[in-house]
Design a protein around this motif. Structure first.
Motif, mmCIF file in Angstrom:
data_model
loop_
_atom_site.group_PDB
_atom_site.id
_atom_site.type_symbol
_atom_site.label_atom_id
_atom_site.label_comp_id
_atom_site.label_asym_id
_atom_site.label_seq_id
_atom_site.Cartn_x
_atom_site.Cartn_y
_atom_site.Cartn_z
ATOM 1 N N PHE A 1 62.227 110.631 58.117
ATOM 2 C CA PHE A 1 64.057 110.137 58.870
ATOM 3 C C PHE A 1 64.384 108.522 57.867
ATOM 4 O O PHE A 1 64.696 108.275 58.912
ATOM 5 N N VAL B 1 67.582 107.566 58.809
ATOM 6 C CA VAL B 1 68.051 107.147 59.721
ATOM 7 C C VAL B 1 67.143 105.365 59.493
ATOM 8 O O VAL B 1 67.977 104.507 59.925
ATOM 9 N N TYR B 2 66.196 104.959 58.771
ATOM 10 C CA TYR B 2 65.885 103.786 58.377
ATOM 11 C C TYR B 2 67.372 102.953 57.566
ATOM 12 O O TYR B 2 67.158 102.316 58.169
#
Length: 301
Positions: A106, A109-110
């Protein structure tokens, strides 16, 4: 033939590409520099900004500025603001960039979450942070919930903490910019160099400080320039969150210029402050440019 010859002669007189940049030159020279010159003229006047007549006072506004303790307080706040926010943003931005440079789950997303505050307007954030740092706000409630209720205090209502609150908001907003720039700089490092260092037994800390950090030095200098000029131009966050108070504890050059020019109608003095701000910004930019050019210059043995 005469017409063709004239066109060739005219094109030879004009530098290549001059017609393309001429509109930008007219706008910058006719608007920006005119405004700077007019501000310099107003800085020598005693004017409230409304009356049709102004009184020439020479350099009296600059003399007043020199003896104004609030002006020197804003300089101190600017230096402290730059030092704290620059160091923290560089450290956090570099750490986030290094951590997310690997195949983290992810990761996209970070990256979006880290960069998102950069896109938010301070006008939308200010009411939220005023609520968070209020005496009965969520931050004090969180401290009480984790057993640190003794640290709860009116963060925005006292001089000892208000400036640090403004710094924390700026760090939250602009760490994403440092992260993006460092992420781009890390892509220029040859992965084989890092792999070879690991084979030679170098740990993560050694790779970070001896390979990565020297490789992103140019990005750090660029961030220093942006942070220094940004500190000089700081206005929106302290004005919207604290209004420059309490007791001038979060007063910066930008908020001081607005306060003396608009509410107090001392437009001449505000113009003098603006000229000083411009000079300081130019000097800071030139200083960092000289530092960068000295580092790039080849050393002769």
């Amino acid at each position: 033939m005469n017409t063709v010859a004239k066109r060739r002669a005219n094109s030879a007189r004009l530098p290549s590409g001059m017609l393309w940049i001429l509109p930008a030159l007219v706008v910058s020279g006719g608007l920006i520099y005119y405004c700077i010159g007019y501000t310099g003229y107003i800085s020598t006047q005693n004017w409230d900004g409304i009356s049709p007549d102004s009184v020439s006072v020479g350099l009296a506004n600059y003399v007043q500025l020199w003896h104004d303790p609030v002006f020197w307080l804003t300089i101190l706040h600017t230096v402290a603001f730059f030092a704290v926010t620059f160091v923290v943003e560089v450290l956090l931005g570099l750490v986030f960039a290094v951590l997310l440079a690997s195949n983290v789950r992810f990761g996209v997303v970070y990256k979006v979450l880290i960069f998102l505050p950069v896109l938010l307007a301070p006008a939308t954030m200010a009411p939220v942070f005023r609520l968070i740092y209020a005496s009965d706000g969520p931050f004090n409630a969180f401290l009480s919930a984790v057993g640190l209720g003794a640290l709860a205090q009116p963060w925005l209502a006292q001089s000892s903490t208000a400036l640090f609150v403004v710094m924390s908001i700026s760090i939250w907003q602009y760490t994403g910019l440092a992260f993006i720039l460092y992420s781009a700089a890390l892509t220029q490092i040859d992965p084989q160099v890092i792999e070879a260092s690991r084979v030679d037994g170098a740990g993560n800390a050694r790779i970070l400080f001896q390979i990565i950090w020297p490789s992103v030095r140019g990005t750090t200098v660029a961030l220093a320039v942006l942070a220094a000029i940004g500190a000089l131009k700081t206005f929106d966050i302290p004005y919207l969150v604290t209004g420059g108070g309490p007791v001038y504890s979060t007063e910066f050059l930008g908020t001081l210029i607005y306060r003396v020019s608009v509410p107090q109608s001392q437009v001449g003095y505000g113009a003098a402050l603006s000229i000083v701000l411009l000079v300081l910004a130019v000097c800071v930019a030139l200083a960092f440019m000289l530092i960068g050019s000295e580092r790039k210059a080849p050393k002769h043995v």
